[in-house]
Design a protein around this motif. Structure first.
Motif, PDB file in Angstrom:
ATOM      1  N   GLN A 142       0.826  -1.202   0.000  1.00  0.00           N
ATOM      2  CA  GLN A 142       0.000   0.000   0.000  1.00  0.00           C
ATOM      3  C   GLN A 142       0.862   1.254   0.000  1.00  0.00           C
ATOM      4  OE1 GLN A 142      -2.580  -0.318   3.357  1.00  0.00           O
ATOM      5  NE2 GLN A 142      -3.960  -1.766   2.351  1.00  0.00           N
ATOM      6  N   ASP A 143       2.050   1.157   0.601  1.00  0.00           N
ATOM      7  CA  ASP A 143       2.941   2.305   0.665  1.00  0.00           C
ATOM      8  C   ASP A 143       3.620   2.591  -0.670  1.00  0.00           C
ATOM      9  OD1 ASP A 143       2.288   2.620   3.286  1.00  0.00           O
ATOM     10  OD2 ASP A 143       4.085   1.615   4.056  1.00  0.00           O
ATOM     11  N   ILE A 144       3.616   1.628  -1.565  1.00  0.00           N
ATOM     12  CA  ILE A 144       4.265   1.820  -2.853  1.00  0.00           C
ATOM     13  C   ILE A 144       3.274   2.459  -3.823  1.00  0.00           C
ATOM     14  CG2 ILE A 144       5.313   0.628  -4.820  1.00  0.00           C
ATOM     15  CD1 ILE A 144       6.364  -1.437  -2.837  1.00  0.00           C
ATOM     16  N   ASN A 145       3.695   3.533  -4.457  1.00  0.00           N
ATOM     17  CA  ASN A 145       2.838   4.230  -5.413  1.00  0.00           C
ATOM     18  C   ASN A 145       2.683   3.416  -6.685  1.00  0.00           C
ATOM     19  OD1 ASN A 145       2.575   6.391  -3.678  1.00  0.00           O
ATOM     20  ND2 ASN A 145       4.351   7.456  -4.536  1.00  0.00           N
ATOM     21  N   MET A 146       1.814   3.867  -7.549  1.00  0.00           N
ATOM     22  CA  MET A 146       1.561   3.179  -8.804  1.00  0.00           C
ATOM     23  C   MET A 146       2.805   3.113  -9.690  1.00  0.00           C
ATOM     24  SD  MET A 146      -1.450   2.032  -8.698  1.00  0.00           S
ATOM     25  CE  MET A 146      -1.879   1.654 -10.374  1.00  0.00           C
ATOM     26  N   ILE A 150       8.160   4.510  -3.407  1.00  0.00           N
ATOM     27  CA  ILE A 150       7.546   4.564  -2.095  1.00  0.00           C
ATOM     28  C   ILE A 150       7.340   6.031  -1.724  1.00  0.00           C
ATOM     29  CG2 ILE A 150       9.741   4.526  -0.843  1.00  0.00           C
ATOM     30  CD1 ILE A 150       8.313   2.672   1.201  1.00  0.00           C
ATOM     31  N   SER A 151       6.267   6.298  -1.012  1.00  0.00           N
ATOM     32  CA  SER A 151       5.989   7.692  -0.649  1.00  0.00           C
ATOM     33  C   SER A 151       7.002   8.155   0.386  1.00  0.00           C
ATOM     34  CB  SER A 151       4.566   7.828  -0.095  1.00  0.00           C
ATOM     35  OG  SER A 151       4.481   7.237   1.172  1.00  0.00           O
ATOM     36  N   ILE A 152       7.305   9.422   0.376  1.00  0.00           N
ATOM     37  CA  ILE A 152       8.285   9.976   1.312  1.00  0.00           C
ATOM     38  C   ILE A 152       7.809   9.831   2.752  1.00  0.00           C
ATOM     39  CG2 ILE A 152       7.424  12.336   1.155  1.00  0.00           C
ATOM     40  CD1 ILE A 152      11.099  11.328   1.455  1.00  0.00           C
ATOM     41  N   ASP A 153       6.501   9.966   2.979  1.00  0.00           N
ATOM     42  CA  ASP A 153       5.967   9.819   4.332  1.00  0.00           C
ATOM     43  C   ASP A 153       6.185   8.399   4.866  1.00  0.00           C
ATOM     44  OD1 ASP A 153       5.104  12.457   4.423  1.00  0.00           O
ATOM     45  OD2 ASP A 153       3.140  11.965   3.573  1.00  0.00           O
ATOM     46  N   SER A 154       5.937   7.404   4.016  1.00  0.00           N
ATOM     47  CA  SER A 154       6.153   6.019   4.435  1.00  0.00           C
ATOM     48  C   SER A 154       7.624   5.761   4.715  1.00  0.00           C
ATOM     49  CB  SER A 154       5.670   5.051   3.353  1.00  0.00           C
ATOM     50  OG  SER A 154       4.294   5.182   3.180  1.00  0.00           O
ATOM     51  N   TRP A 155       8.491   6.319   3.878  1.00  0.00           N
ATOM     52  CA  TRP A 155       9.922   6.113   4.069  1.00  0.00           C
ATOM     53  C   TRP A 155      10.381   6.763   5.364  1.00  0.00           C
ATOM     54  CZ3 TRP A 155      14.340   9.029   4.601  1.00  0.00           C
ATOM     55  CH2 TRP A 155      15.541   8.339   4.465  1.00  0.00           C
ATOM     56  N   LEU A 156       9.906   7.982   5.613  1.00  0.00           N
ATOM     57  CA  LEU A 156      10.277   8.681   6.835  1.00  0.00           C
ATOM     58  C   LEU A 156       9.761   7.933   8.067  1.00  0.00           C
ATOM     59  CD1 LEU A 156       9.733  12.406   5.820  1.00  0.00           C
ATOM     60  CD2 LEU A 156      11.914  11.286   6.329  1.00  0.00           C
ATOM     61  N   ASN A 159      11.936   4.910   8.630  1.00  0.00           N
ATOM     62  CA  ASN A 159      13.314   5.180   9.016  1.00  0.00           C
ATOM     63  C   ASN A 159      13.447   6.004  10.290  1.00  0.00           C
ATOM     64  OD1 ASN A 159      14.951   3.886   6.950  1.00  0.00           O
ATOM     65  ND2 ASN A 159      13.782   5.201   5.583  1.00  0.00           N
ATOM     66  N   ASN A 160      12.375   6.544  10.791  1.00  0.00           N
ATOM     67  CA  ASN A 160      12.438   7.330  12.011  1.00  0.00           C
ATOM     68  C   ASN A 160      11.864   6.583  13.209  1.00  0.00           C
ATOM     69  OD1 ASN A 160      13.636   9.575  10.865  1.00  0.00           O
ATOM     70  ND2 ASN A 160      11.682  10.505  10.301  1.00  0.00           N
ATOM     71  N   GLN A 161      11.593   5.309  13.070  1.00  0.00           N
ATOM     72  CA  GLN A 161      11.041   4.550  14.186  1.00  0.00           C
ATOM     73  C   GLN A 161      12.071   4.478  15.303  1.00  0.00           C
ATOM     74  OE1 GLN A 161       9.851   0.777  12.690  1.00  0.00           O
ATOM     75  NE2 GLN A 161       7.994   1.593  11.751  1.00  0.00           N
ATOM     76  N   GLY A 162      11.631   4.792  16.483  1.00  0.00           N
ATOM     77  CA  GLY A 162      12.497   4.703  17.641  1.00  0.00           C
ATOM     78  C   GLY A 162      13.316   5.955  17.886  1.00  0.00           C
ATOM     79  N   GLU A 163      13.332   6.890  16.958  1.00  0.00           N
ATOM     80  CA  GLU A 163      14.106   8.119  17.166  1.00  0.00           C
ATOM     81  C   GLU A 163      13.200   9.162  17.797  1.00  0.00           C
ATOM     82  OE1 GLU A 163      15.855   9.553  13.611  1.00  0.00           O
ATOM     83  OE2 GLU A 163      16.842   7.672  13.136  1.00  0.00           O
ATOM     84  N   ASP A 164      13.832  10.081  18.504  1.00  0.00           N
ATOM     85  CA  ASP A 164      13.078  11.218  19.028  1.00  0.00           C
ATOM     86  C   ASP A 164      12.742  12.121  17.860  1.00  0.00           C
ATOM     87  OD1 ASP A 164      12.581  10.979  21.666  1.00  0.00           O
ATOM     88  OD2 ASP A 164      14.360  12.078  22.339  1.00  0.00           O
ATOM     89  N   SER A 165      11.476  12.380  17.682  1.00  0.00           N
ATOM     90  CA  SER A 165      11.150  13.300  16.602  1.00  0.00           C
ATOM     91  C   SER A 165      10.623  14.578  17.224  1.00  0.00           C
ATOM     92  CB  SER A 165      10.131  12.678  15.647  1.00  0.00           C
ATOM     93  OG  SER A 165       8.846  12.751  16.157  1.00  0.00           O
ATOM     94  N   ASP A 166      11.304  15.620  16.942  1.00  0.00           N
ATOM     95  CA  ASP A 166      10.919  16.928  17.439  1.00  0.00           C
ATOM     96  C   ASP A 166      10.278  17.660  16.278  1.00  0.00           C
ATOM     97  OD1 ASP A 166      10.606  19.054  19.042  1.00  0.00           O
ATOM     98  OD2 ASP A 166      12.728  19.628  19.106  1.00  0.00           O
ATOM     99  N   ASP A 167       9.008  17.969  16.392  1.00  0.00           N
ATOM    100  CA  ASP A 167       8.281  18.564  15.278  1.00  0.00           C
ATOM    101  C   ASP A 167       8.449  20.084  15.189  1.00  0.00           C
ATOM    102  OD1 ASP A 167       7.364  16.120  14.496  1.00  0.00           O
ATOM    103  OD2 ASP A 167       5.448  16.293  15.567  1.00  0.00           O
ATOM    104  N   THR A 168       9.424  20.603  15.916  1.00  0.00           N
ATOM    105  CA  THR A 168       9.632  22.054  15.830  1.00  0.00           C
ATOM    106  C   THR A 168      10.431  22.366  14.582  1.00  0.00           C
ATOM    107  OG1 THR A 168      11.655  21.928  17.146  1.00  0.00           O
ATOM    108  CG2 THR A 168       9.592  22.369  18.330  1.00  0.00           C
ATOM    109  N   GLU A 169      10.072  23.463  13.957  1.00  0.00           N
ATOM    110  CA  GLU A 169      10.772  23.874  12.736  1.00  0.00           C
ATOM    111  C   GLU A 169      11.914  24.796  13.113  1.00  0.00           C
ATOM    112  OE1 GLU A 169       8.313  25.495   9.709  1.00  0.00           O
ATOM    113  OE2 GLU A 169       6.766  23.963  10.004  1.00  0.00           O
ATOM    114  N   ILE A 170      12.957  24.628  12.350  1.00  0.00           N
ATOM    115  CA  ILE A 170      14.127  25.496  12.558  1.00  0.00           C
ATOM    116  C   ILE A 170      13.997  26.644  11.577  1.00  0.00           C
ATOM    117  CG2 ILE A 170      16.619  25.646  12.408  1.00  0.00           C
ATOM    118  CD1 ILE A 170      16.676  22.653  13.026  1.00  0.00           C
TER     119      ILE A 170
END
Length: 177
Positions: A142-146, A150-156, A159-170
């Motif tokens: 489902q994550d693979i496009n036609m 693969i969509s960038i959101d699925s890849w992120l 690949n970001n599982q288990g990492e601290d994600s800080d949603d603040t913008e720089i």
């Protein structure tokens, strides 16, 4: 004159009878309950079991955990196995005197069954579900496009599982030079 005993109630060597005993043992019946089903005393059934190895083996086989039997069969089928078959047929052949007679010919063959991919997949799905589970595979599909990417959101997300994600913008200050 010798005293003759009673005829047994059951044929303890009959394959169908032994299969019934095996089934009762598989269903969880203990020796006392099986004796009751056969209209025998528990003591008499115990003596029969000791005296008859086929009856003992049927009980033992029925009490093996089914999961172990199925797992062993599935593993053998997944990795390939050899199967022996015996074919008996009657052939008309001449004897030493030139007379024709029926002769039984026994032919034994050993066939090698190749590994079965379906059995291998079933084995892998149950032994390594995190790697071979269909639900995981479907999510990846489902994550693979036609177009096959693969969509960038699925890849992120992957690949970001288990990492601290800080949603603040720089915010960067750019000089307009």
């Amino acid at each position: 004159m010798a005293k003759k005993g009673r005829d047994p109630k059951h044929d303890y060597t009959d394959a169908m009878f032994l299969l019934q005993i095996e089934g009762w043992a598989r269903d969880g019946y203990d020796d006392r309950q099986i004796a009751e089903l056969l209209d025998l005393s528990a003591e008499h059934f115990s003596r029969l079991k000791s005296a008859n190895p086929q009856l003992y083996q049927a009980l033992k086989k029925g009490r093996q955990p089914l999961e172990v039997l199925v797992e062993n069969s599935l593993f053998k089928r997944a990795t390939g196995l050899k199967v022996k078959t015996t074919v008996r047929k009657w052939v008309v052949m001449p004897n030493e005197d030139g007379e024709y007679q029926n002769v039984e010919v026994v032919q034994e063959t050993e066939t090698e069954l190749p590994p079965d991919t379906g059995a291998a997949m079933a084995w892998l799905k149950h032994k390594k579900p995190e790697m071979w589970n269909i639900a995981t595979k479907m999510q990846m599909e489902q994550d693979i496009n036609m177009n096959g990417s693969i969509s960038i959101d699925s890849w992120l997300d992957a690949n970001n599982q288990g990492e601290d994600s800080d949603d603040t913008e720089i915010e960067e200050d750019f000089d307009g030079e």
